[in-house]
Scaffold this active site. Sequence first.
Site, PDB file in Angstrom:
ATOM      1  CG  HIS A 216      34.373  44.910  38.343  1.00 35.78           C
ATOM      2  ND1 HIS A 216      33.960  44.447  37.120  1.00 35.78           N
ATOM      3  CD2 HIS A 216      33.620  44.292  39.266  1.00 35.78           C
ATOM      4  CE1 HIS A 216      33.010  43.576  37.313  1.00 35.78           C
ATOM      5  NE2 HIS A 216      32.773  43.454  38.597  1.00 35.78           N
ATOM      6  CB  CYS A 536      24.583  42.032  45.975  1.00 33.22           C
ATOM      7  SG  CYS A 536      24.837  40.907  44.600  1.00 33.22           S
TER       8      CYS A 536
HETATM    9  C1  PEP Z   1      26.669  42.714  39.626  1.00 36.44           C
HETATM   10  O1  PEP Z   1      26.969  42.347  38.484  1.00 36.44           O
HETATM   11  O2  PEP Z   1      25.690  43.428  39.871  1.00 36.44           O
HETATM   12  C2  PEP Z   1      27.503  42.316  40.768  1.00 36.44           C
HETATM   13  C3  PEP Z   1      27.138  42.585  41.994  1.00 36.44           C
HETATM   14  O3  PEP Z   1      28.693  41.701  40.493  1.00 36.44           O
HETATM   15  P1  PEP Z   1      30.008  42.491  40.009  1.00 36.44           P
HETATM   16  O4  PEP Z   1      29.720  43.976  40.116  1.00 36.44           O
HETATM   17  O5  PEP Z   1      31.123  42.073  40.884  1.00 36.44           O
HETATM   18  O6  PEP Z   1      30.171  42.029  38.607  1.00 36.44           O
END
Ligand code: PEP
Length: 607
Positions: A216, A536
Amino acid sequence: MSRTETPRRRISPARRALPEQQFLGIAIASGVAIGPAFGTREPPVEVARHKIAAADIEAEGARLEAAIAQSRKQLAKLRARLSLLPEDSQAEIGPLIDAYLRMLGPSRLIRGARRRIAEGLVTAETAVTEEADAIAAAILATPGDEGTGRRRRAEEVHEIARRLVRNLTRQPYQSFSGLPDGAVLIAEQLRPADVALLDPSRIAGVAAAIGGREGHTAVLLRALGIPSVLGAVGVAEAVRPGAVVIVDGTSGVVILDPSEESLAAARRSVAAFARERARLGRLRRLSAETLDGQQIELQANLELPRELPLIAQSGAAGIGLLRSEFLFMNREDLPDEDAQTDHYRTIVEAMAGDPVTIRVLDWGGEKELEAFTGGFMLMGPGEANPALGMRGIRLLLRRPELFEEQLAAILRAGVAGPVRILLPMVTSLAEVRAARETYERVVRRLRRRGERLPEPLPPLGIMIETPGAALAADTLAFEVDFFAIGTNDLAMYALAVDRSAADVAPLYDPLHPAVLRLVQFATEAALRTRRGVSVCGEMAADPRFTPLLVGLGLRSFSMNASAVPRVKQAVRGLRADDCARFAHRVMERGDPDEIRAMIEAFSRAEA
Ligand code: PEP
Ligand code: MG
């Protein structure tokens, strides 16, 4: 995003004489930054020593009492929330809270601070800081005790003093306000919550020793468009404050004390990057349509409200993933329903009729539980496997009042424009059913309260980001309105590779056939049942992957705003039927490197 060199900091001849040092890390956010280094280990700004008049002693004492009361309240709240944490963390934090609460009682710290106000005529924050320094120095000088134990006790005194000063000065939990304009931030490690505090218009670049490509921290750095390199081992120890540093977020190289040649090359890259950005910016108003007329929906991910102008410039058709974690970062309390409603409504209004998919809180895992731990950083390992623990929908179902407040806020904001609700980290039908029940309960409650609600009610969708959800997608599809495929976690869980760890980063490969098959299975399940489906995760942001994803039947992608023009350019050069044939060939292969070579070749041929 490129950055220019800070004009104020020219390189002195003495610095130029140092041999340059190169560190190879992981390229996180493209662009090249040149600037003076600022290490996060530099000491925090001291509390200025302020004197007060004798007539103000009482008022200053009252300020101190108020800060003590506030600190006690924060710690008591934290105590009440402890049960939410893993047992190891409870065992670690519980006794610490007790020790802090004792120090806020009739302790030497508080008595000494009161005396310093009255006798030394200093402000409460000066009194607390000076008394804490004196106590810590005395502890460290005590003979006959183990050094580590003394250091820990001294640090506890400083920690409670910092809390008091924070409450006295209303300073944020952490701040990078001391960062000079145009600086390159060098750190051992940056948490996502730290990145949320960075101002991209003031910071040139970031380099850190720890961190992986899809963690993140990386996601946020890309979102803010700050040229960044993570996993550059040794960089934090080697840096001298103010030394010139180049961060190349495209190649993953960090150069300390660069030579004239390296500087000249970096300046050329900065200029080339700016030209490329201007060229891509011209695509903004063009449609995202393939050569054979297939419309592709390109939306933006939003992790911080400050990205809204970037999203507007990118030409994105709405927000496909609003990561609501930002509302819970860098604070010790939880935002209430009204505060959340205001945030969501501002974003929905800014999108002026374009849809906004709001994901409910995905806390836990590598996203830290600061709002739940009252600002304590968990020092120990905490849960043995945080990514497999209390995360996302699991936490929300455990804390229904938190979940209900957030759902209510989203529903109320949905009156201002189209919204969708997205559930994170789903693995089972039972979770979907429980979440839908909660949603319906909230709707009934808001109706009883006489709130205006969107008509029709916002669709409820799930992230497909665990292999469990992907492989059960055909059954889950009947109970949800849409899927958003999160390839970041999906790859992590499918391959058993931590997305934020540098040492296993080479094993993290979204082109592994296991990941691609999960994406394919979930996509086909959605298409068969006529449910909306998008990608996403970070995979959506790489234009080289676009032909494969389009070939698998996907028509909707959400990504960091700066990637939208590049992906649009790729879309406009594709034919959907060629992509389908290409995807068919790719899905027959088992070797990720071979798949990568096919993808590179296809992209080159289409360019
Ligand atoms: C993912 O896991 O691909 C996602 C879009 O969620 P995050 O990156 O916030 O965990
Ligand atoms: Mg995820």
